[in-house]
Motif scaffolding. Structure first.
Motif, PDB file in Angstrom:
ATOM      1  N   PHE A  73      -2.957 -46.686  22.394  1.00  0.00           N
ATOM      2  CA  PHE A  73      -1.854 -47.636  22.410  1.00  0.00           C
ATOM      3  C   PHE A  73      -1.722 -48.342  23.760  1.00  0.00           C
ATOM      4  CE2 PHE A  73      -0.753 -44.891  18.874  1.00  0.00           C
ATOM      5  CZ  PHE A  73      -0.266 -45.786  17.931  1.00  0.00           C
ATOM      6  N   ASP A  74      -2.818 -48.400  24.505  1.00  0.00           N
ATOM      7  CA  ASP A  74      -2.783 -49.067  25.806  1.00  0.00           C
ATOM      8  C   ASP A  74      -2.452 -50.551  25.631  1.00  0.00           C
ATOM      9  OD1 ASP A  74      -3.582 -46.663  26.826  1.00  0.00           O
ATOM     10  OD2 ASP A  74      -5.709 -47.199  26.969  1.00  0.00           O
ATOM     11  N   GLY A  75      -1.449 -51.007  26.373  1.00  0.00           N
ATOM     12  CA  GLY A  75      -1.132 -52.433  26.389  1.00  0.00           C
ATOM     13  C   GLY A  75      -0.372 -52.951  25.184  1.00  0.00           C
ATOM     14  N   VAL A  76       0.058 -52.070  24.285  1.00  0.00           N
ATOM     15  CA  VAL A  76       0.774 -52.543  23.102  1.00  0.00           C
ATOM     16  C   VAL A  76       2.236 -52.844  23.442  1.00  0.00           C
ATOM     17  CG1 VAL A  76      -0.705 -51.215  21.572  1.00  0.00           C
ATOM     18  CG2 VAL A  76       1.487 -50.248  22.303  1.00  0.00           C
ATOM     19  N   ARG A  77       2.903 -53.564  22.587  1.00  0.00           N
ATOM     20  CA  ARG A  77       4.318 -53.868  22.768  1.00  0.00           C
ATOM     21  C   ARG A  77       5.146 -52.604  22.504  1.00  0.00           C
ATOM     22  NH1 ARG A  77       2.479 -58.030  19.231  1.00  0.00           N
ATOM     23  NH2 ARG A  77       2.319 -60.065  20.255  1.00  0.00           N
ATOM     24  N   ASN A  78       6.237 -52.465  23.246  1.00  0.00           N
ATOM     25  CA  ASN A  78       7.157 -51.382  22.906  1.00  0.00           C
ATOM     26  C   ASN A  78       7.969 -51.790  21.680  1.00  0.00           C
ATOM     27  OD1 ASN A  78       9.498 -52.878  23.739  1.00  0.00           O
ATOM     28  ND2 ASN A  78       9.276 -52.140  25.849  1.00  0.00           N
ATOM     29  N   PHE A  79       8.831 -50.911  21.212  1.00  0.00           N
ATOM     30  CA  PHE A  79       9.559 -51.167  19.963  1.00  0.00           C
ATOM     31  C   PHE A  79      10.377 -52.447  20.053  1.00  0.00           C
ATOM     32  CE2 PHE A  79      12.920 -50.845  16.859  1.00  0.00           C
ATOM     33  CZ  PHE A  79      12.318 -50.271  15.751  1.00  0.00           C
ATOM     34  N   GLY A  80      11.139 -52.594  21.118  1.00  0.00           N
ATOM     35  CA  GLY A  80      11.972 -53.785  21.271  1.00  0.00           C
ATOM     36  C   GLY A  80      11.156 -55.050  21.366  1.00  0.00           C
ATOM     37  N   GLU A  81      10.024 -54.984  22.038  1.00  0.00           N
ATOM     38  CA  GLU A  81       9.153 -56.159  22.152  1.00  0.00           C
ATOM     39  C   GLU A  81       8.578 -56.550  20.791  1.00  0.00           C
ATOM     40  OE1 GLU A  81       7.655 -55.481  26.782  1.00  0.00           O
ATOM     41  OE2 GLU A  81       6.525 -54.603  25.116  1.00  0.00           O
ATOM     42  N   GLN A  82       8.310 -55.574  19.955  1.00  0.00           N
ATOM     43  CA  GLN A  82       7.829 -55.867  18.596  1.00  0.00           C
ATOM     44  C   GLN A  82       8.907 -56.618  17.813  1.00  0.00           C
ATOM     45  OE1 GLN A  82       4.932 -55.070  16.822  1.00  0.00           O
ATOM     46  NE2 GLN A  82       4.130 -53.122  17.535  1.00  0.00           N
ATOM     47  N   VAL A  83      10.139 -56.131  17.910  1.00  0.00           N
ATOM     48  CA  VAL A  83      11.246 -56.786  17.206  1.00  0.00           C
ATOM     49  C   VAL A  83      11.395 -58.224  17.692  1.00  0.00           C
ATOM     50  CG1 VAL A  83      13.766 -56.784  16.879  1.00  0.00           C
ATOM     51  CG2 VAL A  83      12.482 -54.631  16.763  1.00  0.00           C
ATOM     52  N   LYS A  84      11.342 -58.409  18.996  1.00  0.00           N
ATOM     53  CA  LYS A  84      11.508 -59.748  19.568  1.00  0.00           C
ATOM     54  C   LYS A  84      10.361 -60.670  19.165  1.00  0.00           C
ATOM     55  CE  LYS A  84      13.030 -61.977  23.812  1.00  0.00           C
ATOM     56  NZ  LYS A  84      13.347 -61.806  25.257  1.00  0.00           N
TER      57      LYS A  84
END
Length: 203
Positions: free
Chosen positions: A80-91
């Protein structure tokens, strides 16, 4: 009673029942057809808006279920290197909804949806409002999709070149793609998706 009279009586009853059945059949058939026709979309817009709203509801359910202190969560097990966090996914999903349907309308979309766009939303409350606003907007625009304009050309960096119908379908796919990713995020935090709970499923 003689066998002849019994036979005549049975034949008479059969004819009466057949007549009743024939007179009732058209009405029953018409009622059944009316019921079935009410269950299906009546336009191209409705054919897409049903799946879109279903996907939106599922995704919003995940966003609401995740505790605010977990909006910065990124899975640590696996790659999961460099992936969006949960909030970033929602945004990102919210921004993309605006982008797709901006392009549908021939407007300039946000430049930076890969990073969530320029909207200042950061907290869970702000991000959920941003998400809901994007869904409201997408549904308003989608309602203008018709058989006449469905194949109109759409330009833009997010899904173009495309058609109005094509970009609308892609918007449904995009939400479901990120829904699948975030299911893993919330499960790793001990939360089952609302849709899974609704149907009593384990998977």
């Amino acid at each position: 009673m003689s066998l002849f009279r019994v036979a005549v009586l049975l034949i008479g009853c059969g004819i009466a029942l057949l007549a009743v059945g024939q007179s009732a059949t058209p009405q029953n058939s018409a009622t059944k057809q009316a019921t079935q026709s009410d269950d299906i979309p009546k336009s191209i817009a409705e054919s897409v808006s049903g799946p879109l709203q279903f996907a939106e509801g599922n995704f919003l359910g995940l966003a609401e279920a995740m505790p605010e202190d977990k909006y910065s969560f990124i899975p640590l097990v696996g790659k999961f290197d460099g992936v969006r966090n949960f909030g970033e996914q929602v945004k990102h999903v919210a921004c993309a909804q605006f982008a797709f349907f901006n392009e549908f309308e021939g407007k300039k979309p946000p430049d930076d949806c890969e990073k969530g766009g320029h909207d200042p939303a950061k907290s869970k409350t702000e991000l959920i409002k941003y998400l809901k606003d994007s869904f409201d907007y997408s549904n308003r625009v989608l309602a203008t999709l018709t058989a006449k304009n469905a194949l109109d050309r759409v330009e833009g960096r997010y899904a173009g070149p495309n058609t109005k119908l094509g970009i609308s379908v892609l918007a449904v796919w995009h939400i479901t793609d990120h829904y699948g990713q975030l299911v893993e995020y919330i499960r790793l935090n001990g939360i089952a998706p609302a849709m899974t709970q609704k149907y009593g499923l384990k998977g």
